[in-house]
Design a protein around this motif. Structure first.
Motif, short mmCIF file in Angstrom:
data_model
loop_
_atom_site.label_atom_id
_atom_site.label_comp_id
_atom_site.label_asym_id
_atom_site.label_seq_id
_atom_site.Cartn_x
_atom_site.Cartn_y
_atom_site.Cartn_z
N LEU A 1 0.86 -1.11 0.02
CA LEU A 1 0.13 0.01 0.01
C LEU A 1 1.01 1.38 -0.08
N TYR A 2 1.90 0.79 0.66
CA TYR A 2 2.75 2.34 0.94
C TYR A 2 3.59 2.36 -0.28
N PHE A 3 3.98 1.36 -0.99
CA PHE A 3 4.77 1.40 -2.40
C PHE A 3 3.65 2.10 -3.51
N ALA A 4 2.71 1.71 -3.33
CA ALA A 4 1.68 2.46 -4.63
C ALA A 4 1.53 3.70 -4.24
N LYS A 5 1.27 4.31 -2.99
CA LYS A 5 1.26 5.64 -2.67
C LYS A 5 2.21 6.32 -2.99
N ALA A 6 3.41 5.90 -2.48
CA ALA A 6 4.72 6.70 -3.01
C ALA A 6 4.97 6.71 -4.42
N ALA A 7 4.61 5.72 -5.17
CA ALA A 7 4.74 5.82 -6.45
C ALA A 7 3.82 6.87 -7.31
N LEU A 8 2.79 7.13 -6.64
CA LEU A 8 1.95 8.17 -7.00
C LEU A 8 2.36 9.44 -6.68
N GLU A 9 2.86 9.56 -5.43
CA GLU A 9 3.51 10.79 -5.08
C GLU A 9 4.60 11.30 -6.03
N TYR A 10 5.60 10.25 -6.33
CA TYR A 10 6.44 10.57 -7.42
C TYR A 10 5.90 11.31 -8.85
N LEU A 11 4.78 10.41 -9.04
CA LEU A 11 4.41 10.71 -10.42
C LEU A 11 3.76 12.10 -10.29
N LYS A 12 2.83 12.63 -9.34
CA LYS A 12 2.45 13.80 -8.96
C LYS A 12 3.64 14.78 -8.98
N LYS A 13 4.59 14.50 -8.46
CA LYS A 13 5.79 15.63 -8.53
C LYS A 13 6.23 15.91 -9.77
N GLN A 14 6.47 14.65 -10.33
CA GLN A 14 6.88 14.95 -12.05
C GLN A 14 5.76 15.77 -12.79
N ASN A 15 4.45 15.51 -12.42
CA ASN A 15 3.39 16.29 -13.37
C ASN A 15 3.43 16.22 -14.66
N LYS A 16 3.93 15.17 -15.52
CA LYS A 16 3.95 14.93 -16.78
C LYS A 16 2.73 14.09 -17.23
N PRO A 17 2.23 14.35 -18.13
CA PRO A 17 1.15 13.48 -18.67
C PRO A 17 1.13 11.89 -18.94
N ILE A 18 0.37 11.12 -18.36
CA ILE A 18 0.67 9.78 -18.56
C ILE A 18 -0.62 9.39 -19.26
N ASP A 19 -0.34 8.44 -20.52
CA ASP A 19 -1.43 7.93 -21.29
C ASP A 19 -2.12 6.77 -20.51
N VAL A 20 -1.23 5.89 -20.10
CA VAL A 20 -1.84 4.79 -19.56
C VAL A 20 -1.01 4.51 -18.10
N LEU A 21 -1.71 4.17 -16.97
CA LEU A 21 -0.92 3.81 -16.02
C LEU A 21 -1.14 2.26 -15.74
N HIS A 22 -0.32 1.36 -15.85
CA HIS A 22 -0.59 0.04 -15.99
C HIS A 22 -0.24 -0.71 -14.70
N LEU A 23 -1.44 -1.12 -14.00
CA LEU A 23 -1.04 -1.82 -12.65
C LEU A 23 -1.16 -3.33 -12.82
N HIS A 24 -0.11 -3.90 -12.00
CA HIS A 24 -0.14 -5.55 -12.20
C HIS A 24 -0.56 -6.01 -10.82
N ASP A 25 -1.43 -6.98 -10.71
CA ASP A 25 -1.95 -7.62 -9.52
C ASP A 25 -2.43 -6.84 -8.24
N TRP A 26 -2.74 -7.51 -7.15
CA TRP A 26 -3.39 -6.79 -6.03
C TRP A 26 -2.34 -5.93 -5.33
N PRO A 27 -0.98 -6.12 -5.22
CA PRO A 27 -0.19 -5.23 -4.52
C PRO A 27 -0.36 -3.85 -4.85
N VAL A 28 -0.48 -3.53 -6.24
CA VAL A 28 -0.74 -2.12 -6.71
C VAL A 28 -1.86 -1.70 -7.09
N ALA A 29 -2.83 -2.44 -7.03
CA ALA A 29 -4.39 -2.38 -7.44
C ALA A 29 -5.01 -0.96 -6.77
N ILE A 30 -4.34 -0.91 -5.61
CA ILE A 30 -4.96 0.38 -5.19
C ILE A 30 -4.68 1.83 -5.60
#
Ligand code: ADP
Length: 492
Positions: free
Chosen positions: A112-141
């Motif tokens: 859960l922490y990993f998924a949130k921290a990854a998004l914090e990073y992407l937010k800081k980058q603030n660069k457009p993303i076409d597809v956020l591709h998630l794999h399995d339950w650990p990052v589904a959140i």
């Protein structure tokens, strides 16, 4: 397109099973097709720095858990021709300073922490993303976080389910910890687990299914099976049916570089589908001889049969054992490479190993051993895969590259890739193995018997099947195109 993948595995540096191989195979092929692909995984302690090229720190950033802020660093590197981002955390629980990827009591909190921290990073980058591709339950959140909390320019989210039996169950307060109102997601958003025994439990994979724009799994047949009654250890069919229109199946490929008998450094003698059948069989014989010497195995002329697998419920331990017994009784050699994370299953197989200790027709080797797996794929004539369910299965695809004929239970990805030698509805040139329908000893033995007879009595047909399966193309080219089409559909 800019595609960002969140995953807990990436082969070969962080691999626990098929998932790691899929991420690298797909990402490399998409990169080749000109897409911008970035994969974010945790910076596990066990990752060998020698396997990472051009690593440099990108940035430091904060991520809160239980209202306490923790420092993180994102590292950018190149591995296997892919842009790999490694997320380092400075959390007091040392979430990723562990020896393995999974298997800890706090796995849910770690990911859960990993998924949130990854998004914090992407937010800081603030660069457009076409597809956020998630794999399995650990990052589904991340699908829930990205839609409800984070303001990140993401056009669409795809969730790939590699194995629906693993769903990630957590408590309301676990979601509270990462800033989501757990009670709201349990009640209003109906993300509670479908098992009535646990009414206060949140199902993370379900969250991903509900929130993602598209959900796919790793074979068309498994996609259909997932929508049916809860027939195999999961009860997500109701949720999946509610979101049926966004569910599809794309068959995995295999890494043609890693699994190539022509350049495989582990083999006694390399071989290729371009060689004559005589030299292919000589090379397979050399692989047998090497193992015979190393493990004191019998010099049998009858076929070698085997399995390379995790020994877990999914892989049907009972039929694996029966398969070994039957093959030996028929005068074949049987090689089993694999071990079980389940102590009771492992204990049972320890006893089996003891029983066959002196039998030179068998090898039961409890280890995860990549090099030995390559040697066994080459030495075997048949690979037995009696799975209860199989989302895709890579081992039947690998086996075919090595001229080893699969004998499988027809389920999920096995059903989509293995066609029985006597299946008259399939053109002869597409028949590539032996199958059985039910999880039943006598049905499996019937397939084994047909395979053994085929090898012994129909030499010409057997040899032409060996050449045929070696030529089959299970590369990532076609699956990557299919993923790209799916990305384009959801991002436009
Ligand atoms: P799953 O991901 O369900 O375990 P797959 O067939 O999709 O099954 O992928 C399994 C992968 O792990 C294959 O590459 C297989 O060769 C490898 N593997 C399984 N068990 C072992 C083992 N004991 N030693 C080495 N490789 C193994």
């Amino acid at each position: 397109m800019r595609i960002v993948q969140l995953s807990t595995e990436f082969a070969p540096i962080a691999k626990a099973g098929g998932l790691g191989e899929v991420i690298v195979g797909l990402s490399r092929e998409l990169t080749k097709l000109g897409q911008t692909v970035e994969i974010i995984i945790p910076k596990y302690k066990f990752i060998d720095p020698l396997q990472i090229e051009r690593i440099k720190k990108d940035t430091d950033f904060e991520c809160t858990e239980k209202n306490i802020s923790h420092k993180n660093s994102m590292w950018i590197s190149e591995v296997e021709d892919c842009k790999l981002l490694l997320l380092e955390t400075f959390h007091p629980a040392d979430y990723f300073n562990r020896d393995h990827i999974y298997g800890y009591p706090d796995d849910v909190l770690r990911f859960l922490y990993f998924a949130k921290a990854a998004l914090e990073y992407l937010k800081k980058q603030n660069k457009p993303i076409d597809v956020l591709h998630l794999h399995d339950w650990p990052v589904a959140i991340a699908a829930v976080l990205a839609k409800d909390i984070f303001q990140i320019p993401i056009k669409s989210i795809l969730l790939t389910i590699h194995n629906a039996a693993y769903q990630g169950l957590c408590a309301v307060h676990d979601l509270d910890a990462i800033g989501l109102n757990g009670a709201k997601y349990l009640v209003q958003e109906k993300l509670q687990d479908d098992n009535p025994k646990y009414p206060l439990t949140i199902n993370l994979l379900k969250g991903g299914i509900v929130y993602a724009d598209a959900v796919n799994t790793v074979s068309p047949s498994y996609a259909k099976e997932m929508l049916k009654e809860a027939s195999f250890q999961h009860a997500l069919h109701i949720t999946l049916n509610q979101h049926k229109d966004k569910v599809s199946g794309i068959l995995n490929g295999i890494d043609q570089k890693l699994w190539n008998p022509m350049e495989d450094p582990h083999l006694a003698k390399q071989y290729s589908f371009k060689d004559s059948i005589a030299s292919i069989l000589v090379a397979k014989q050399e692989a047998k001889k090497k193992l015979q010497k190393q493990f004191h195995l019998a010099d049998e002329k009858l076929p070698w049969i085997g399995s390379i697998t995790r020994i877990v419920y999914q892989k049907n331990p009972k039929l694996l054992e029966q398969g070994l017994r039957y093959a030996i009784q028929k005068g074949c050699n049987f090689l089993l490479l694999g071990s079980s994370p389940d102590p009771s299953i492992q204990k049972h197989f320890d006893l089996l190993k003891q029983e066959f200790e002196k039998n030179t027709q068998s090898l039961i080797h409890f280890a995860y051993n990549e090099a030995l797996a390559h040697e066994i794929y080459a030495a075997l004539d048949f690979l037995l895969i009696p799975s209860v369910y199989e989302p895709c299965g890579l081992s039947q695809l690998i086996a075919m590259r090595y001229g080893t004929i699969p004998i499988v239970r027809s389920t999920g990805g096995l059903k989509d890739t293995v066609f029985d030698n006597q299946d008259h509805l399939t053109p002869l040139q597409e028949r590539n193995g032996f199958t059985f329908q039910n999880s039943d000893t006598s049905e499996m033995e019937n397939s084994l018997e047909r395979a053994i007879d085929f090898y012994r009595q129909e030499t010409a047909s057997y040899q032409s099947m060996v050449r045929r399966i070696m030529k089959l193309n299970f590369s990532w080219q076609k699956p990557a195109q299919e993923y790209l089409r799916l990305y384009q559909k959801i991002a436009n």
